[in-house]
Scaffold this active site. Structure first.
Site, PDB file in Angstrom:
ATOM      1  N   LYS A 189       0.838  -1.203   0.000  1.00  0.00           N
ATOM      2  CA  LYS A 189       0.000   0.000   0.000  1.00  0.00           C
ATOM      3  C   LYS A 189       0.870   1.248   0.000  1.00  0.00           C
ATOM      4  O   LYS A 189       1.551   1.547   0.981  1.00  0.00           O
ATOM      5  CB  LYS A 189      -0.932   0.039   1.216  1.00  0.00           C
ATOM      6  CG  LYS A 189      -2.022   1.079   0.973  1.00  0.00           C
ATOM      7  CD  LYS A 189      -2.703   1.588   2.206  1.00  0.00           C
ATOM      8  CE  LYS A 189      -1.956   2.671   2.928  1.00  0.00           C
ATOM      9  NZ  LYS A 189      -1.809   3.931   2.171  1.00  0.00           N
ATOM     10  N   SER A 242       5.148   6.631  10.433  1.00  0.00           N
ATOM     11  CA  SER A 242       5.315   7.348  11.702  1.00  0.00           C
ATOM     12  C   SER A 242       5.253   6.391  12.897  1.00  0.00           C
ATOM     13  O   SER A 242       4.656   5.316  12.825  1.00  0.00           O
ATOM     14  CB  SER A 242       4.210   8.390  11.831  1.00  0.00           C
ATOM     15  OG  SER A 242       2.966   7.747  11.765  1.00  0.00           O
ATOM     16  N   GLU A 263       9.754   0.323  10.582  1.00  0.00           N
ATOM     17  CA  GLU A 263      10.767   1.349  10.288  1.00  0.00           C
ATOM     18  C   GLU A 263      10.083   2.683  10.544  1.00  0.00           C
ATOM     19  O   GLU A 263       9.270   3.126   9.734  1.00  0.00           O
ATOM     20  CB  GLU A 263      11.196   1.273   8.810  1.00  0.00           C
ATOM     21  CG  GLU A 263      11.834  -0.023   8.393  1.00  0.00           C
ATOM     22  CD  GLU A 263      13.320  -0.074   8.702  1.00  0.00           C
ATOM     23  OE1 GLU A 263      13.834   0.872   9.337  1.00  0.00           O
ATOM     24  OE2 GLU A 263      13.957  -1.063   8.323  1.00  0.00           O
ATOM     25  N   CYS A 297      13.492  10.098   7.181  1.00  0.00           N
ATOM     26  CA  CYS A 297      13.355   9.531   8.521  1.00  0.00           C
ATOM     27  C   CYS A 297      14.640   9.678   9.324  1.00  0.00           C
ATOM     28  O   CYS A 297      14.613   9.896  10.522  1.00  0.00           O
ATOM     29  CB  CYS A 297      12.971   8.065   8.412  1.00  0.00           C
ATOM     30  SG  CYS A 297      14.029   7.168   7.269  1.00  0.00           S
ATOM     31  N   GLU A 394      10.021  14.997  15.713  1.00  0.00           N
ATOM     32  CA  GLU A 394      10.418  14.949  14.316  1.00  0.00           C
ATOM     33  C   GLU A 394       9.690  16.065  13.564  1.00  0.00           C
ATOM     34  O   GLU A 394       8.467  16.124  13.563  1.00  0.00           O
ATOM     35  CB  GLU A 394       9.998  13.584  13.762  1.00  0.00           C
ATOM     36  CG  GLU A 394      10.563  13.273  12.422  1.00  0.00           C
ATOM     37  CD  GLU A 394      10.140  11.879  11.948  1.00  0.00           C
ATOM     38  OE1 GLU A 394       9.009  11.459  12.249  1.00  0.00           O
ATOM     39  OE2 GLU A 394      10.948  11.230  11.275  1.00  0.00           O
TER      40      GLU A 394
HETATM   41  P1  NAD Z   1       2.237   7.691   8.334  1.00  0.00           P
HETATM   42  O1  NAD Z   1       2.527   6.761   9.447  1.00  0.00           O
HETATM   43  O2  NAD Z   1       1.168   8.688   8.511  1.00  0.00           O
HETATM   44  O3  NAD Z   1       1.847   6.864   7.029  1.00  0.00           O
HETATM   45  C1  NAD Z   1       2.660   5.837   6.522  1.00  0.00           C
HETATM   46  C2  NAD Z   1       1.784   4.870   5.763  1.00  0.00           C
HETATM   47  O4  NAD Z   1       0.901   4.239   6.671  1.00  0.00           O
HETATM   48  C3  NAD Z   1       0.910   5.505   4.695  1.00  0.00           C
HETATM   49  O5  NAD Z   1       0.830   4.629   3.599  1.00  0.00           O
HETATM   50  C4  NAD Z   1      -0.435   5.614   5.396  1.00  0.00           C
HETATM   51  O6  NAD Z   1      -1.533   5.609   4.512  1.00  0.00           O
HETATM   52  C5  NAD Z   1      -0.441   4.363   6.231  1.00  0.00           C
HETATM   53  N1  NAD Z   1      -1.308   4.423   7.414  1.00  0.00           N
HETATM   54  C6  NAD Z   1      -1.812   5.513   8.044  1.00  0.00           C
HETATM   55  N2  NAD Z   1      -2.558   5.141   9.100  1.00  0.00           N
HETATM   56  C7  NAD Z   1      -2.526   3.789   9.150  1.00  0.00           C
HETATM   57  C8  NAD Z   1      -3.075   2.813  10.036  1.00  0.00           C
HETATM   58  N3  NAD Z   1      -3.804   3.160  11.085  1.00  0.00           N
HETATM   59  N4  NAD Z   1      -2.800   1.512   9.804  1.00  0.00           N
HETATM   60  C9  NAD Z   1      -2.025   1.136   8.768  1.00  0.00           C
HETATM   61  N5  NAD Z   1      -1.488   2.012   7.894  1.00  0.00           N
HETATM   62  C10 NAD Z   1      -1.714   3.323   8.081  1.00  0.00           C
HETATM   63  O7  NAD Z   1       3.624   8.331   7.979  1.00  0.00           O
HETATM   64  P2  NAD Z   1       3.927   9.383   6.837  1.00  0.00           P
HETATM   65  O8  NAD Z   1       3.545  10.718   7.352  1.00  0.00           O
HETATM   66  O9  NAD Z   1       3.402   8.925   5.540  1.00  0.00           O
HETATM   67  O10 NAD Z   1       5.511   9.244   6.713  1.00  0.00           O
HETATM   68  C11 NAD Z   1       6.364   9.949   7.491  1.00  0.00           C
HETATM   69  C12 NAD Z   1       6.892   9.094   8.618  1.00  0.00           C
HETATM   70  O11 NAD Z   1       7.539   7.930   8.083  1.00  0.00           O
HETATM   71  C13 NAD Z   1       7.937   9.812   9.409  1.00  0.00           C
HETATM   72  O12 NAD Z   1       7.713   9.624  10.775  1.00  0.00           O
HETATM   73  C14 NAD Z   1       9.238   9.147   8.968  1.00  0.00           C
HETATM   74  O13 NAD Z   1      10.261   9.233   9.889  1.00  0.00           O
HETATM   75  C15 NAD Z   1       8.808   7.760   8.706  1.00  0.00           C
HETATM   76  N6  NAD Z   1       9.757   7.064   7.816  1.00  0.00           N
HETATM   77  C16 NAD Z   1      10.587   6.099   8.354  1.00  0.00           C
HETATM   78  C17 NAD Z   1      11.520   5.462   7.555  1.00  0.00           C
HETATM   79  C18 NAD Z   1      12.427   4.419   8.136  1.00  0.00           C
HETATM   80  O14 NAD Z   1      13.037   3.676   7.376  1.00  0.00           O
HETATM   81  N7  NAD Z   1      12.536   4.315   9.444  1.00  0.00           N
HETATM   82  C19 NAD Z   1      11.609   5.767   6.203  1.00  0.00           C
HETATM   83  C20 NAD Z   1      10.766   6.747   5.687  1.00  0.00           C
HETATM   84  C21 NAD Z   1       9.833   7.388   6.513  1.00  0.00           C
END
Ligand code: NAD
Length: 484
Positions: A189, A242, A263, A297, A394
């Protein structure tokens, strides 16, 4: 005597990458069972270019029945996929890698149009690294047991994989390549604001004649992600995003015997010692926090400078920040592109306001920003206290918070003073000091005299609230295998 020389102002001519070669459809379906399908409830959502706010395409969003259908397709395809020899599976992955290379220019432009990142980065980092991940795991597909110390291995089954918007194609590659190499099938997804390159990757899977159902790609919002992890017939969840959503997923999976990799976010320390090559360090600091507008991230968002050189480093950094080019992501000279979405811009603005409110000193580069789209000029905070929100949370934007330290012990203590533990940087000319500090830091990746360097052979992942499990290298096989 007066200096009568005229000051020459050098500027860059525009160097736009043309999107003319990109052939996007007006509308994309869900990729399930090897074909693009309409969503059961008919939901379609526009994906916009954050630099112009123009609609790039309409995207089908998956509802619960679509999620169920994708998992069923993945389950049906899994035994056949796992029954192929590793060599055969590897051939498909090689094909996908080669097709990514063939379509590299198109993928880079679409990544920048959909997500706002400078095309220089999507062209030189995201797309080549995505291909490299498929190449790397293609090589592992027939050597899996060597990757886990010679033990017997079996695939887990169906993997549910959820990725964020900051590296849409690259994160899809990080997820799919090891899962498929190990004989799993996947339902991926993409994030709601950046589904396009994942859908082009779906086309690539078709071109590579990947057996149907081995990969399904279902754009959607958080509810589709939540439905996917709650599907009873999955064996693995790999989530990048996140920390709050990661915790929610972990709770949803409790007691279910589904393997999980998380991650998550970070607030990584980039530590500059007084003996470092300071000009080189300044370049690394810039790369650490302004790469991809700071939507990284592992961004080096907590800059920790030894007190004796703090003024010099901040002075050099501020001067360098003034030369960053902010603007059109499709211009090859652009260093800092558009913020990915209005919501993200609001979050950055809120945290910057909080930083000022708590008494930190803010400086933002004066530059002309386009009138449409979402933008944030490079910003530095000094006089930051460790308890300020901008030192703890963050920001995920082009904003760096500077803290200082006097001794090595204090540097380690302050760097580890975070709920997160994803990455860190160390800048020093002393090799022994670098090793000593690196081994004391609670961070999954520690870079020495460089920052934000990624390689498919190297493991990446977090400590503490940055998650667990590793992606990349042989360590990245383990989360997708049953090892006996
Ligand atoms: P997010 O957690 O809001 O969304 C990430 C994904 O999860 C999206 O596809 C979203 O649609 C989905 N999602 C949202 N709610 C969900 C739920 N309840 N259940 C399952 N899936 C759900 O994060 P974001 O704002 O898209 O991305 C930014 C975050 O990602 C930052 O915190 C960043 O640090 C992190 N990130 C981490 C890494 C790593 O390797 N550690 C890499 C890239 C980004």
């Amino acid at each position: 005597m007066t200096d009568t020389r005229t000051r020459i102002v050098w500027d860059y001519a525009p160097a736009p990458e043309s999107p003319d070669h990109v052939r996007l459809r007006d509308s994309y379906g869900l990729f399930v069972g090897g074909e693009f399908r309409d969503p059961v409830d008919g939901t379609r959502v526009p994906t916009i270019n954050p630099a112009t706010e123009e609609v790039v395409a309409e995207i089908a969003f998956a509802g619960p029945q679509d999620v169920r259908g994708a998992v069923e397709a993945a389950r049906a395809a899994q035994p056949g996929w796992a029954a192929l020899t590793g060599l055969e599976r590897g051939k498909y992955l090689f094909r996908i890698a080669r097709l990514i290379q063939e379509r590299a220019r198109e993928l880079a432009v679409v990544e920048s149009m959909d997500g706002g990142k400078p095309v220089r980065e999507s062209r030189d980092v995201d797309v080549p690294l995505a291909a490299a991940h498929f190449f790397h795991y293609a090589g592992w597909a027939d050597k899996l047991s060597y990757g886990v110390g010679g033990r017997e291995v079996a695939p887990l089954g169906v993997a549910a994989q959820i990725v964020p918007w900051n590296f849409p194609l690259l994160m899809a590659a990080w997820k799919l390549a090891p899962a498929l190499a190990c004989g799993n099938t996947s339902v991926l997804k993409p994030a709601e604001t950046t589904p396009l390159t994942a859908l082009l990757l779906a086309e690539i899977c078709q071109e590579a004649e990947l057996p149907e159902g081995v990969v399904s790609i279902i754009p959607g919002d958080g509810s589709a992600g939540a439905a996917l992890v709650r599907e009873p017939d999955i064996d693995k969840v790999a989530f990048t995003g996140s920390t709050s959503v990661g915790k929610n997923i972990q709770a949803a999976l409790a007691g279910r015997g589904v393997s999980l990799t998380l991650e998550l976010g970070g607030k990584s320390a980039n530590v500059v010692f007084e003996d470092a090559a300071l000009d080189q360090a300044v370049e690394g600091i810039v790369n650490g926090i302004f790469f991809n507008q700071g939507h990284v991230c592992c961004a080096g968002s907590r800059l920790m400078i030894q007190e004796s050189v703090a003024d010099v480093v901040v002075g050099k950094l501020w001067e360098r920040m003034g030369r960053l080019r902010v603007g059109d992501p499709l211009d090859k000279n652009t260093d800092v592109g558009a913020i990915n979405s209005r919501e993200q811009l609001e979050r950055i603005t809120e945290l910057v306001d909080a930083g000022e409110g708590e008494g930190a000193q803010r400086r933002t580069v004066a530059c002309e920003l386009p009138s449409r789209g979402f933008w944030y000029a490079p910003t530095i905070f000094t006089e930051v206290a460790p308890a300020h929100r901008i030192a703890v949370e963050e920001i995920f934007g082009p904003v760096v918070s500077v803290l200082t330290f006097r001794t090595q012990a204090e540097a380690i203590e302050k760097a580890n003073n975070s709920a997160y533990g994803l990455a860190a940087g160390i800048w020093t000319d002393k090799g022994a000091k670098a090793f000593e500090v690196a081994s004391a830091l609670q961070a999954g990746v520690v870079w020495q005299n460089t920052y934000n360097h990624f390689d498919p052979t190297a493991a990446f992942g977090g400590y503490k609230e940055s998650g667990f499990g590793r992606e990349g290298g042989p360590a990245g096989l383990r989360p997708y295998l049953r090892v006996s």
